[in-house]
Design a protein around this motif. Structure first.
Motif, PDB file in Angstrom:
ATOM      1  N   PRO A   1       9.615  81.644 -12.338  1.00  0.00           N
ATOM      2  CA  PRO A   1      11.074  81.453 -12.322  1.00  0.00           C
ATOM      3  C   PRO A   1      11.804  82.249 -11.247  1.00  0.00           C
ATOM      4  CG  PRO A   1      10.292  81.681 -14.574  1.00  0.00           C
ATOM      5  CD  PRO A   1       9.134  81.995 -13.687  1.00  0.00           C
ATOM      6  N   HIS A   2      11.364  83.456 -10.963  1.00  0.00           N
ATOM      7  CA  HIS A   2      12.047  84.297  -9.988  1.00  0.00           C
ATOM      8  C   HIS A   2      11.307  84.329  -8.645  1.00  0.00           C
ATOM      9  CE1 HIS A   2      13.267  85.853 -13.995  1.00  0.00           C
ATOM     10  NE2 HIS A   2      14.458  85.829 -13.425  1.00  0.00           N
ATOM     11  N   GLY A   3      10.355  83.432  -8.474  1.00  0.00           N
ATOM     12  CA  GLY A   3       9.562  83.420  -7.251  1.00  0.00           C
ATOM     13  C   GLY A   3      10.150  82.515  -6.192  1.00  0.00           C
ATOM     14  N   ARG A   4      10.052  82.967  -4.956  1.00  0.00           N
ATOM     15  CA  ARG A   4      10.442  82.145  -3.817  1.00  0.00           C
ATOM     16  C   ARG A   4       9.204  81.510  -3.187  1.00  0.00           C
ATOM     17  NH1 ARG A   4      13.984  86.355  -0.351  1.00  0.00           N
ATOM     18  NH2 ARG A   4      12.011  87.504  -0.494  1.00  0.00           N
TER      19      ARG A   4
ATOM     20  N   GLY B   1      10.461  79.090  -8.720  1.00  0.00           N
ATOM     21  CA  GLY B   1      11.781  78.813  -9.292  1.00  0.00           C
ATOM     22  C   GLY B   1      12.901  78.890  -8.278  1.00  0.00           C
ATOM     23  N   LEU B   2      12.731  79.683  -7.236  1.00  0.00           N
ATOM     24  CA  LEU B   2      13.748  79.825  -6.196  1.00  0.00           C
ATOM     25  C   LEU B   2      13.341  79.077  -4.931  1.00  0.00           C
ATOM     26  CD1 LEU B   2      14.577  83.633  -6.660  1.00  0.00           C
ATOM     27  CD2 LEU B   2      15.648  81.647  -7.750  1.00  0.00           C
TER      28      LEU B   2
ATOM     29  N   THR C   1       5.472  91.481  -8.419  1.00  0.00           N
ATOM     30  CA  THR C   1       6.073  91.632  -9.744  1.00  0.00           C
ATOM     31  C   THR C   1       5.044  91.218 -10.784  1.00  0.00           C
ATOM     32  OG1 THR C   1       6.924  89.358  -9.797  1.00  0.00           O
ATOM     33  CG2 THR C   1       8.352  91.054  -8.815  1.00  0.00           C
TER      34      THR C   1
ATOM     35  N   GLU D   1       5.545  89.092 -13.056  1.00  0.00           N
ATOM     36  CA  GLU D   1       5.640  87.637 -13.158  1.00  0.00           C
ATOM     37  C   GLU D   1       4.751  86.961 -12.121  1.00  0.00           C
ATOM     38  OE1 GLU D   1       9.512  85.075 -13.563  1.00  0.00           O
ATOM     39  OE2 GLU D   1       9.094  85.322 -11.426  1.00  0.00           O
TER      40      GLU D   1
ATOM     41  N   ASP E   1       4.979  77.959 -13.850  1.00  0.00           N
ATOM     42  CA  ASP E   1       6.277  78.270 -13.256  1.00  0.00           C
ATOM     43  C   ASP E   1       6.394  79.755 -12.943  1.00  0.00           C
ATOM     44  OD1 ASP E   1       7.721  75.831 -12.978  1.00  0.00           O
ATOM     45  OD2 ASP E   1       7.927  75.734 -15.153  1.00  0.00           O
TER      46      ASP E   1
ATOM     47  N   ASP F   1       5.991  88.592  -1.309  1.00  0.00           N
ATOM     48  CA  ASP F   1       7.131  89.442  -1.655  1.00  0.00           C
ATOM     49  C   ASP F   1       6.622  90.719  -2.304  1.00  0.00           C
ATOM     50  OD1 ASP F   1       9.269  87.904  -0.707  1.00  0.00           O
ATOM     51  OD2 ASP F   1       9.266  86.651  -2.498  1.00  0.00           O
TER      52      ASP F   1
ATOM     53  N   PHE G   1       5.864  83.454  -2.688  1.00  0.00           N
ATOM     54  CA  PHE G   1       6.209  84.628  -3.495  1.00  0.00           C
ATOM     55  C   PHE G   1       5.117  85.697  -3.495  1.00  0.00           C
ATOM     56  CE2 PHE G   1       4.132  81.660  -6.415  1.00  0.00           C
ATOM     57  CZ  PHE G   1       3.219  82.470  -7.065  1.00  0.00           C
TER      58      PHE G   1
END
Length: 501
Positions: A467-470, A437-438, A479, A481, A465, A476, A473
């Motif tokens: 949503p808050h993943g770069r 998402g990012l 999470t 998610e 999807d 990182d 991800f």
């Protein structure tokens, strides 16, 4: 005030800097536009020596700011390596980051130049572009028709060995401060560089060094013509040690972090470029119970050939392969040679060879294979979409690049997954697309284009999807998610392997 040495890219000479040099001199700085030798026999070493002689002639020593545009970053770095004590800063103006042993040809975006210089016989000078051909070398945004015509009239052929001779660096200039000026119309932004630092090989962490600054110019590849006032201002700010700095967290490199899912080690078999991670053997006999279906993981890129650890040895791909093996399928990782944007054909051959090797293994069910492609290797998906073999049960794509990025003209039309969706004679294999998402805007645009094409062609695509993943991800801080997305993607791919034909 600083002393600016202005060196332009291929075909052009010092006159291209006229407006910028004038602005710099008005500010009180010295400006020395450079015309490098255009003799047919000139090579990269010729240009390095010419810059070294110029730097030696300038006073006071230690005040020179060397500005390398496009190809010119190669002789600029070569000269800085020989005279680091006389150089205050190196500026990469919409230029790459060549290392010792690299050739300028590796970053040339025009495929016709590669064909010319690789042809049999002694290559001649590379002819300059016609007015309508300059976009093959970079974005022409901001240039008028008149400016493009003037570029061609003033251009001269590029000596071939300036592009093919390797750059030789000793590392002597490693401590010289550096500035990158990114022309964003070509698709490169500070955000994209940050993503590379955050998720790329450990070597790129040096871009987060406090001695490295960045600026953006909202224009095309020739800002000395399209934005001379802005470029002069940015050069003065760079000389004053301004510019955006990048940061990365201290401690362990993100590429070395443990995989975000529990992935116990499995039996690992190395066969050439391919590592196979096998499901558990029979508990009673200790013998393999295969043949099993298999997933071949295709790492992202481009990556340097000397990357440590190599992709197939990194916790990232080990984790994916082990998770797959833990669920009853062979998890395989191919070590392909996508080291630059001109290497896609070679990488495609490596992947095809790995697939055949995998299918021929007696522990593998050759009729139940999935390919799982990541990041910059996403362009390799085009071949498998255009002509999908019957045994390819699934094609997974995780935060992929699905169309050549701006300035990637050297990739060629073959590696365009979006076009492949429209060109295929049959139905593509089931597609499992994991989106961050990012995601960086340039990559996200290629994914949107691909999804639109999939809908238009009714290609079977399932989207997962984050949503808050770069981009990247999985490396990182984990999470729920991210864990759920990876777990769902693995199980979706394996479900396709289990379905009957």
């Amino acid at each position: 005030m600083s002393v600016f040495v202005l060196v332009s890219g291929p075909f052009t000479d010092g006159s291209i800097w006229s407006a910028v040099a004038g602005r710099l001199r008005e500010s009180g700085a010295e400006a020395h536009p450079v015309t490098l030798s255009r003799r047919p026999e000139a090579d990269l070493e010729t240009h390095v020596e010419e810059l070294v002689r110029l730097i030696d002639s300038l006073a006071p020593p230690g005040e020179s700011v060397l500005v390398g545009h496009d190809y010119a970053i190669h002789p600029v770095l070569g000269a800085a390596d020989r005279r680091p004590e006389r150089v205050a800063r190196v500026v990469h103006l919409d230029a790459g980051m060549p290392q010792d042993g690299d050739t300028a040809l590796a970053l040339v975006p025009d495929p016709s130049v590669h064909d010319l210089l690789r042809a049999e016989g002694r290559p001649g000078p590379v002819p300059p572009p016609e007015p309508t051909q300059w976009q093959r070398w970079g974005s022409t945004e901001g240039l008028s028709t008149r400016q493009l015509e003037l570029l061609s009239r003033q251009a001269a052929p590029q000596p071939p060995h300036t592009l093919t001779q390797p750059l030789r660096l000793t590392g002597a200039a490693a401590a010289v401060p550096t500035t990158g000026i990114l022309c964003t119309a070509g698709g490169t932004t500070v955000e994209l560089v940050e993503a590379l630092v955050r998720t790329g090989p450990p070597q790129f962490r040096r871009l987060a060094d406090p001695k490295v600054g960045f600026f953006e110019l909202a224009t095309g590849h020739w800002p000395m013509l399209s934005r001379p006032d802005e470029l002069a201002e940015v050069l003065l700010r760079a000389a004053a040690d301004e510019g955006r700095r990048l940061t990365v967290s201290e401690g362990e490199s993100r590429s070395l972090r443990p995989f975000l899912l529990d992935a116990p080690e499995r039996q690992r078999v190395r066969n050439g470029r391919v590592d196979l991670h096998l499901p558990e053997a029979d508990g009673k006999t200790g013998e393999a119970r295969g043949p099993w279906p298999a997933v071949l993981f295709v790492h992202g890129g481009p990556v340097p050939p000397d990357l440590v650890p190599a992709p197939r040895d990194s916790p990232f791909y080990l984790g994916y392969a082990r998770c797959t093996a833990g669920l009853g399928a062979v998890g395989a990782v191919v070590e392909h040679r996508l080291h630059g944007i001109t290497d896609y054909a070679r990488a495609a051959d490596d992947v095809a060879e790995a697939v055949e090797l995998l299918r021929a293994d007696p522990r593998v069910d050759g009729q139940r294979i999935a390919l799982w492609i990541f990041s910059g290797a996403g362009l390799l998906a085009a071949d498998w979409i255009t002509a999908p073999p019957p045994w390819l049960r699934c094609l997974a794509l995780t935060y992929p690049i699905l169309a050549p990025l701006p300035g990637w003209g050297a990739v060629g039309p073959r590696f365009g997954p979006v076009g492949a969706l429209h060109a295929t004679d049959g139905t593509p294999p089931p597609l499992v697309l994991t989106r961050a998402g990012l995601e960086t805007p340039q990559i996200a645009a290629t994914v949107r284009e691909f999804v639109t094409a999939a809908r238009e062609t009714k290609a079977p695509v399932e989207i997962i999807d984050v949503p808050h993943g770069r981009h990247g991800f999985e490396t990182d801080e984990p999470t729920d998610e991210a864990r759920d997305a990876v777990s769902r993607a693995v199980r979706t791919v394996l479900a396709h392997l289990e379905r009957p034909v």
